[in-house]
Design an enzyme around this catalytic site. Structure first.
Site, PDB file in Angstrom:
ATOM      1  N   LYS A   1       0.880  -1.177   0.000  1.00 10.64           N
ATOM      2  CA  LYS A   1       0.000   0.000   0.000  1.00 10.64           C
ATOM      3  C   LYS A   1       0.918   1.227   0.000  1.00 10.64           C
ATOM      4  O   LYS A   1       1.414   1.644   1.053  1.00 10.64           O
ATOM      5  CB  LYS A   1      -0.909  -0.047   1.236  1.00 10.64           C
ATOM      6  CG  LYS A   1      -2.108   0.887   1.179  1.00 10.64           C
ATOM      7  CD  LYS A   1      -1.744   2.267   1.577  1.00 10.64           C
ATOM      8  CE  LYS A   1      -2.898   3.245   1.411  1.00 10.64           C
ATOM      9  NZ  LYS A   1      -2.404   4.626   1.551  1.00 10.64           N
TER      10      LYS A   1
ATOM     11  N   GLY B   1       6.929   5.455   8.249  1.00 12.84           N
ATOM     12  CA  GLY B   1       6.151   6.693   8.235  1.00 12.84           C
ATOM     13  C   GLY B   1       6.208   7.368   9.587  1.00 12.84           C
ATOM     14  O   GLY B   1       7.211   7.276  10.308  1.00 12.84           O
TER      15      GLY B   1
ATOM     16  N   THR C   1       5.496   8.551  13.523  1.00 12.53           N
ATOM     17  CA  THR C   1       5.433   7.857  14.816  1.00 12.53           C
ATOM     18  C   THR C   1       3.979   7.642  15.217  1.00 12.53           C
ATOM     19  O   THR C   1       3.626   6.582  15.747  1.00 12.53           O
ATOM     20  CB  THR C   1       6.157   8.695  15.892  1.00 12.53           C
ATOM     21  OG1 THR C   1       7.444   9.026  15.391  1.00 12.53           O
ATOM     22  CG2 THR C   1       6.309   7.928  17.185  1.00 12.53           C
ATOM     23  N   ALA C   2       3.126   8.644  14.942  1.00 13.74           N
ATOM     24  CA  ALA C   2       1.720   8.527  15.357  1.00 13.74           C
ATOM     25  C   ALA C   2       1.059   7.325  14.682  1.00 13.74           C
ATOM     26  O   ALA C   2       0.394   6.509  15.347  1.00 13.74           O
ATOM     27  CB  ALA C   2       0.972   9.815  15.014  1.00 13.74           C
ATOM     28  N   THR C   3       1.253   7.188  13.375  1.00 19.06           N
ATOM     29  CA  THR C   3       0.639   6.045  12.681  1.00 19.06           C
ATOM     30  C   THR C   3       1.312   4.743  13.093  1.00 19.06           C
ATOM     31  O   THR C   3       0.645   3.713  13.245  1.00 19.06           O
ATOM     32  CB  THR C   3       0.697   6.259  11.152  1.00 19.06           C
ATOM     33  OG1 THR C   3      -0.025   7.446  10.838  1.00 19.06           O
ATOM     34  CG2 THR C   3       0.092   5.090  10.394  1.00 19.06           C
ATOM     35  N   GLY C   4       2.618   4.795  13.319  1.00 25.05           N
ATOM     36  CA  GLY C   4       3.316   3.598  13.798  1.00 25.05           C
ATOM     37  C   GLY C   4       2.733   3.106  15.110  1.00 25.05           C
ATOM     38  O   GLY C   4       2.520   1.909  15.314  1.00 25.05           O
TER      39      GLY C   4
ATOM     40  N   GLU D   1       9.398   1.593  11.029  1.00 26.39           N
ATOM     41  CA  GLU D   1      10.498   2.568  10.912  1.00 26.39           C
ATOM     42  C   GLU D   1       9.860   3.950  10.912  1.00 26.39           C
ATOM     43  O   GLU D   1       9.151   4.310   9.983  1.00 26.39           O
ATOM     44  CB  GLU D   1      11.291   2.290   9.635  1.00 26.39           C
ATOM     45  CG  GLU D   1      12.641   2.965   9.642  1.00 26.39           C
ATOM     46  CD  GLU D   1      12.608   4.353   9.072  1.00 26.39           C
ATOM     47  OE1 GLU D   1      12.284   5.305   9.836  1.00 26.39           O
ATOM     48  OE2 GLU D   1      12.884   4.505   7.882  1.00 26.39           O
TER      49      GLU D   1
ATOM     50  N   CYS E   1      14.194  10.242   6.494  1.00 24.44           N
ATOM     51  CA  CYS E   1      14.016   9.905   7.906  1.00 24.44           C
ATOM     52  C   CYS E   1      15.329   9.953   8.662  1.00 24.44           C
ATOM     53  O   CYS E   1      15.369  10.240   9.847  1.00 24.44           O
ATOM     54  CB  CYS E   1      13.364   8.536   8.043  1.00 24.44           C
ATOM     55  SG  CYS E   1      14.166   7.285   7.042  1.00 24.44           S
TER      56      CYS E   1
ATOM     57  N   GLU F   1       9.811  16.026  14.308  1.00 21.31           N
ATOM     58  CA  GLU F   1      10.349  15.843  12.972  1.00 21.31           C
ATOM     59  C   GLU F   1       9.712  16.865  12.027  1.00 21.31           C
ATOM     60  O   GLU F   1       8.488  16.914  11.898  1.00 21.31           O
ATOM     61  CB  GLU F   1      10.031  14.415  12.514  1.00 21.31           C
ATOM     62  CG  GLU F   1      10.756  13.991  11.278  1.00 21.31           C
ATOM     63  CD  GLU F   1      10.450  12.532  10.917  1.00 21.31           C
ATOM     64  OE1 GLU F   1       9.273  12.137  10.944  1.00 21.31           O
ATOM     65  OE2 GLU F   1      11.403  11.803  10.601  1.00 21.31           O
TER      66      GLU F   1
HETATM   67  P1  NDP Z   1       1.963   8.645   7.858  1.00 21.97           P
HETATM   68  O1  NDP Z   1       3.424   8.552   7.943  1.00 21.97           O
HETATM   69  O2  NDP Z   1       1.231   8.554   9.091  1.00 21.97           O
HETATM   70  O3  NDP Z   1       1.512   7.502   6.837  1.00 21.97           O
HETATM   71  C1  NDP Z   1       0.351   7.498   6.102  1.00 21.97           C
HETATM   72  C2  NDP Z   1       0.191   6.089   5.579  1.00 21.97           C
HETATM   73  O4  NDP Z   1      -0.165   5.237   6.653  1.00 21.97           O
HETATM   74  C3  NDP Z   1      -0.904   6.003   4.554  1.00 21.97           C
HETATM   75  O5  NDP Z   1      -0.560   5.003   3.604  1.00 21.97           O
HETATM   76  C4  NDP Z   1      -2.083   5.576   5.395  1.00 21.97           C
HETATM   77  O6  NDP Z   1      -3.059   4.863   4.658  1.00 21.97           O
HETATM   78  C5  NDP Z   1      -1.452   4.665   6.420  1.00 21.97           C
HETATM   79  N1  NDP Z   1      -2.196   4.652   7.684  1.00 21.97           N
HETATM   80  C6  NDP Z   1      -2.714   5.692   8.360  1.00 21.97           C
HETATM   81  N2  NDP Z   1      -3.318   5.280   9.492  1.00 21.97           N
HETATM   82  C7  NDP Z   1      -3.174   3.935   9.532  1.00 21.97           C
HETATM   83  C8  NDP Z   1      -3.565   2.931  10.464  1.00 21.97           C
HETATM   84  N3  NDP Z   1      -4.224   3.212  11.587  1.00 21.97           N
HETATM   85  N4  NDP Z   1      -3.237   1.653  10.172  1.00 21.97           N
HETATM   86  C9  NDP Z   1      -2.564   1.360   9.058  1.00 21.97           C
HETATM   87  N5  NDP Z   1      -2.170   2.253   8.136  1.00 21.97           N
HETATM   88  C10 NDP Z   1      -2.464   3.545   8.379  1.00 21.97           C
HETATM   89  O7  NDP Z   1       1.486  10.018   7.247  1.00 21.97           O
HETATM   90  P2  NDP Z   1       2.101  11.013   6.206  1.00 21.97           P
HETATM   91  O8  NDP Z   1       2.498  10.302   4.963  1.00 21.97           O
HETATM   92  O9  NDP Z   1       1.106  12.085   6.099  1.00 21.97           O
HETATM   93  O10 NDP Z   1       3.413  11.602   6.890  1.00 21.97           O
HETATM   94  C11 NDP Z   1       3.336  12.313   8.113  1.00 21.97           C
HETATM   95  C12 NDP Z   1       4.725  12.516   8.665  1.00 21.97           C
HETATM   96  O11 NDP Z   1       5.393  11.283   8.777  1.00 21.97           O
HETATM   97  C13 NDP Z   1       5.658  13.348   7.810  1.00 21.97           C
HETATM   98  O12 NDP Z   1       5.445  14.717   7.968  1.00 21.97           O
HETATM   99  C14 NDP Z   1       7.006  12.917   8.313  1.00 21.97           C
HETATM  100  O13 NDP Z   1       7.342  13.620   9.471  1.00 21.97           O
HETATM  101  C15 NDP Z   1       6.780  11.457   8.679  1.00 21.97           C
HETATM  102  N6  NDP Z   1       7.315  10.551   7.655  1.00 21.97           N
HETATM  103  C16 NDP Z   1       8.313   9.712   8.015  1.00 21.97           C
HETATM  104  C17 NDP Z   1       8.887   8.907   7.067  1.00 21.97           C
HETATM  105  C18 NDP Z   1       9.986   7.988   7.410  1.00 21.97           C
HETATM  106  O14 NDP Z   1      10.782   7.679   6.555  1.00 21.97           O
HETATM  107  N7  NDP Z   1      10.030   7.467   8.624  1.00 21.97           N
HETATM  108  C19 NDP Z   1       8.476   8.925   5.666  1.00 21.97           C
HETATM  109  C20 NDP Z   1       7.367   9.793   5.404  1.00 21.97           C
HETATM  110  C21 NDP Z   1       6.825  10.571   6.382  1.00 21.97           C
HETATM  111  P3  NDP Z   1      -4.552   5.489   4.504  1.00 21.97           P
HETATM  112  O15 NDP Z   1      -4.376   6.769   3.782  1.00 21.97           O
HETATM  113  O16 NDP Z   1      -5.298   4.477   3.760  1.00 21.97           O
HETATM  114  O17 NDP Z   1      -5.038   5.711   5.902  1.00 21.97           O
END
Ligand code: NDP
Length: 501
Positions: free
Chosen positions: A200, A252, A254-257, A274, A308, A405
């Site tokens: 995804k 992605g 931390t909150a979603t992690g 990660e 990251c 971040e």
């Molecule tokens: P996220 O990093 O939170 O990721 C969004 C992804 O996660 C989408 O594919 C989304 O799918 C999925 N997702 C969201 N909620 C859930 C859940 N409860 N269970 C499973 N999957 C979920 O958001 P952003 O891309 O908006 O990035 C936000 C911040 O993250 C950035 O500003 C940056 O600080 C950080 N980031 C870190 C990265 C890294 O390399 N560690 C890379 C990119 C961003 P759906 O849309 O279907 O909900």
């Protein structure tokens, strides 16, 4: 006829064709229409215009994708192949990515905004090494023979050994900063281990992943072994919640992690997370100014800071602080801002309008907290999602700009008085993905490196990764490691076999 972008790069005709295609979901080896008709707009960050549209999967589409992956796994059409055959197919996959390298690099630049140089060198170039590394590991999965001392029943002899078996269906949720590369960080070890996958990609940058799915099938990955769903808002959660998913790998926020970890807890689902970093770079007083400035730019501004591993907190020995800040500000202030398709651009747009506004919000918040914007701090007056590269001084470690971040072309620079203070400041964060130390003093290096709480510590470099070098975080930067044999192991179950004779 080949079109040429305003920035001068000749656009590959296959890229133009791909952008106008009616993209669907990729299920059971072919493109399938999503159940619903809603489309997601995909933007070109250099212009702010819609570049393509993709399908939006609902829960029933996720069901179909997972069912395809599960059926393929249960039938053993992938895991049951001789390892050498899996290796051959995955090497062919890498060859196809190489053959389509320019097309994929341009797609990545158009969708993510990044420099075409980075797309060619990292997103494609580094991915090839990574793909071939994991293709090779498909034939090197091993267990151990174990001497055991089981005493009963008397006279019985035991032969014990371990096997590594694929975990099953893997849900891979990849981010938007290096969409293809990080997607492959997940898909390749999963496939090498014999798992089947539902990928995804981020809804913001799904294009290269869609192309990858086509190339995987062309390489001979069987239908069902590699599926892909696009969607936004609920697709990721539907995938993680699916009872037939055996493992989730996510990169992605931390909150979603944490949200994924909470879901995973209910089913004791395996996860690799990660989750980014707030990474320090420490410059000791013996480091040459030119080397330090070059390192700070490489560490902090690669891909407009959307990395990251990026060095976003720079700690500099007080003795060299003023010279460093002056030289860095001059160098950063002179960086060429422009579209990713122009190879001369050094600072390219960030991924989305939303993300640009988030970065600007962080800078404004730092100003309000009393920090000083030394250079940059605003948006250049041009279409697209640009943020001027920014250096912020007069910060304290408790400011939001030093704790959260930003994920943009923004670094903070702070002086320290001695190494103890540098280590304390560097470790004063709830994250721990990477760190770097800049010095030629070996004794100090050997003292400081073990004390930095980070999954990767570079000395006199930053942002350098290799498939054989584990990558992941301490603290809230995540759970588990990408890369190396440890990542491969995380896509397997370890089974002990004990035979009585
Ligand atoms: P996220 O990093 O939170 O990721 C969004 C992804 O996660 C989408 O594919 C989304 O799918 C999925 N997702 C969201 N909620 C859930 C859940 N409860 N269970 C499973 N999957 C979920 O958001 P952003 O891309 O908006 O990035 C936000 C911040 O993250 C950035 O500003 C940056 O600080 C950080 N980031 C870190 C990265 C890294 O390399 N560690 C890379 C990119 C961003 P759906 O849309 O279907 O909900």
């Amino acid at each position: 006829m080949t079109a040429t972008s305003e920035a001068g790069t000749a656009i590959d005709p296959r890229v133009q064709a791909f952008l106008t295609k009616q993209h669907g979901l990729f299920i059971d080896g072919a493109t399938r229409e999503a159940k619903g008709s809603r489309r997601i707009d995909v933007f070109d960050p250099a212009t702010g215009e819609v570049a393509a549209t993709v399908a939006c999967a609902d829960a029933s589409d996720v069901d179909r994708a997972v069912a395809s992956a599960k059926a393929a796994f249960d039938a053993g059409i992938w895991s049951g192949l001789p390892p050498v055959e899996r290796e051959r197919i995955l090497l062919k996959f890498a060859d196809l990515v190489e053959a389509h390298g320019e097309e994929l690099a341009q797609l990545e630049t158009i969708n993510q905004g990044k420099s075409i140089n980075i797309a060619r060198m990292l997103d494609v170039g580094a991915s090839l090494g990574y793909m071939r590394y994991y293709a090779g590991l498909a034939t090197k999965i091993t267990g151990q023979t174990l001497d055991v001392s089981i005493p009963l029943p008397p006279g019985t002899r035991y032969t014990a050994f371990t096997r590594r078996e694929p975990v099953g269906v893997v849900a891979a949720i990849s981010p938007w900063n290096f969409p293809m590369m990080i997607g492959l960080w997940k898909v390749m070890p999963a496939l090498a281990a014999g798992c089947t996958v539902v990928l995804k990609p981020s809804e913001v940058t799904p294009l290269t992943s869609l192309r990858l799915a086509e190339l995987a099938i062309e390489a001979g990955v069987p239908a069902g072994a590699f599926n892909l769903v696009t969607g936004d808002g609920a697709t990721g959660a539907a995938l993680v919640n699916h009872p037939d998913v055996a493992k989730v790998t996510f990169t992605g926020s931390t909150a979603t992690g944490k949200a994924i970890a909470r879901t995973a807890a209910d089913r004791l689902l395996k996860t690799s997370l990660e989750l980014g970093g707030k990474n320090p770079a420490i410059f000791l007083k013996d480091v040459a100014l030119e080397q330090a400035v070059g390192g700070a730019i490489m560490g902090g501004f690669l891909n407009s800071g959307q990395v990251c591993a990026a060095a976003s907190r720079l700690y500099v020995a007080r003795e060299i602080f003023d010279d460093f800040l002056g030289a860095l500000s001059q160098a950063v202030g002179g960086m060429a801002i422009g579209p990713g398709l122009d190879p001369a651009s050094q600072v390219t747009p960030v991924v989305s309008a939303l993300h640009r506004d988030k970065i600007i919000g962080h800078i404004e918040e730092a100003r309000r907290a009393g920090a000083r914007v030394v250079t940059g701090g605003d948006m250049p007056n041009r279409p697209g999602y640009y943020v001027r590269p920014t250096i912020i001084a007069d910060t304290t470690n408790d400011m939001v700009i030093c704790r959260q971040e930003v994920f943009g072309p923004v670094v903070t620079v702070m002086p320290f008085s001695d190494e103890e203070e540098a280590i304390r400041l560097a470790n004063d964060t709830n994250m721990g993905l990477t760190a770097s130390l800049w010095t030629n003093d070996l004794a100090k290096t050997m003292n400081i490196v073990p004390r930095l709480k980070a999954g990767t510590v570079w000395v006199n470099s930053h942002n350098m990764i290799d498939p054989n070098m584990p990558f992941g975080g301490y603290k809230e930067s995540g759970i588990g490691r990408d890369f190396g044999t440890s990542a491969l192991d995380s896509y397997t179950e370890l089974k002990s076999v004990c035979i009585a004779t």
